[in-house]
Design a protein around this motif. Structure first.
Motif, PDB file in Angstrom:
ATOM      1  N   ARG A  10     -15.912   3.715 -29.075  1.00  9.84           N
ATOM      2  CA  ARG A  10     -17.278   4.158 -28.859  1.00  9.84           C
ATOM      3  C   ARG A  10     -18.172   3.709 -30.017  1.00  9.84           C
ATOM      4  NH1 ARG A  10     -18.615   9.719 -26.217  1.00  9.84           N
ATOM      5  NH2 ARG A  10     -16.524  10.268 -26.921  1.00  9.84           N
ATOM      6  N   LEU A 233     -26.340   8.659 -35.635  1.00 10.01           N
ATOM      7  CA  LEU A 233     -25.792   7.845 -34.557  1.00 10.01           C
ATOM      8  C   LEU A 233     -25.489   6.414 -34.976  1.00 10.01           C
ATOM      9  CD1 LEU A 233     -27.854   9.021 -31.465  1.00 10.01           C
ATOM     10  CD2 LEU A 233     -25.553   9.703 -32.152  1.00 10.01           C
ATOM     11  N   ASN A 270     -26.719   8.815 -26.141  1.00 10.21           N
ATOM     12  CA  ASN A 270     -26.182   7.461 -26.027  1.00 10.21           C
ATOM     13  C   ASN A 270     -26.552   6.770 -24.720  1.00 10.21           C
ATOM     14  OD1 ASN A 270     -24.887   7.193 -28.533  1.00 10.21           O
ATOM     15  ND2 ASN A 270     -23.108   8.357 -27.822  1.00 10.21           N
TER      16      ASN A 270
END
Length: 271
Positions: A10, A233, A270
């Motif tokens: 990810r 992030l 996301n």
């Protein structure tokens, strides 16, 4: 040799903390190893149900901590028992890591090798610092030689730099960026950036600075919550412990609703 992207696919992965109950011989040990194992496996199953990318096992309840040269055999043996049982319930596509407090990097490496874990979190990898348990000397050279000796090249080393709960006055003339470059030069597989103590957010400015100065995965190691996760992030992974616990306190049980809401928000961010 295993790479970070081989175990964390990810863009920003989430690693959930399993704080193993106090081990035998420590002041808070409750006298039942089977309960330690059972609780750790239950917590792993909670994380799995919400699709976390990895787990990190740590003996954080062993307060007050001692350095590795004071460990008795029970430390490595008990942590190996816990980790071996966890590996049975955690599928191979979910990364597993271990940290042994304090400064038990070689012990963690041996446990990871024997229990088919993917990474360790290492303290004192480069330069020296003074923690609340005493002086910690740099150990990258001895650790990676040990990894080679036991054939554990597929166990990645994520190195803390300017570690929390520590004084870095002795290296005050060495910047965070220079520390990171030294860790990269000494073959670390990833860098862990923290705040000053457990639950304290890491600096986003420092995170961005590290991303510019080294070509290593940056892992945020403290203080990530549902309220500030959007600020992190751009990191490669987030280690979340305290926020997943009842009341946001590391020594409480996991609050399943906190895990669920956090992962839901991450998915939304996301998109």
């Amino acid at each position: 040799m295993l790479k970070f992207k081989d175990i964390f696919s990810r863009k920003c992965s989430v690693i959930g903390m399993i704080h193993v109950g106090a081990l035998p011989g420590t002041p808070s040990y409750a006298g039942d190893i089977n309960k330690l194992v059972s609780k750790a496996c239950k917590e792993a199953q909670i994380y799995l149900s919400y699709n976390l990318d990895g787990i990190l096992v740590e003996n954080m309840h062993d307060i007050p901590y001692i350095q590795s040269h004071h460990f008795g055999p029970e430390v490595g043996v008990t942590m190996s028992r816990v980790c071996s049982e966890l590996r049975k319930v955690v599928p191979d596509n979910v990364a597993c890591g271990v940290q042994v407090l304090s400064c038990g990097n070689k012990e963690a490496m041996a446990i990871a090798k024997v229990c088919s874990f993917d990474f360790i979190r290492a303290e004192g990898y480069v330069f020296s610092h003074i923690g609340d348990e005493g002086f910690a000397n740099a150990n990258a050279g001895t650790l990676l030689r040990y990894r080679k000796q036991i054939g554990a090249q597929n166990v990645l080393v994520f190195a803390d730099i300017k570690k929390k709960h520590s004084s870095h006055a002795i290296t005050s003339d060495v910047s965070l960026e220079d520390t990171a470059k030294a860790a990269e030069y000494f073959l670390a597989d990833g860098l862990v950036l923290t705040g000053t103590s457990t639950g304290v957010p890491a600096s986003t400015h420092e995170m961005q600075s590290l991303k510019k100065c080294v070509n290593l995965p940056i892992i945020i190691g403290s203080g990530v919550t549902i309220d500030n996760v959007d600020h992190y992030l751009s990191a490669h992974a987030l280690i979340v412990g305290s926020h997943f616990k009842e009341g946001g306190k590391w020594n409480n049980d996991i609050d399943e609703q906190r895990v669920e809401k956090f992962m839901q928000k991450l998915v939304q961010l996301n998109k």
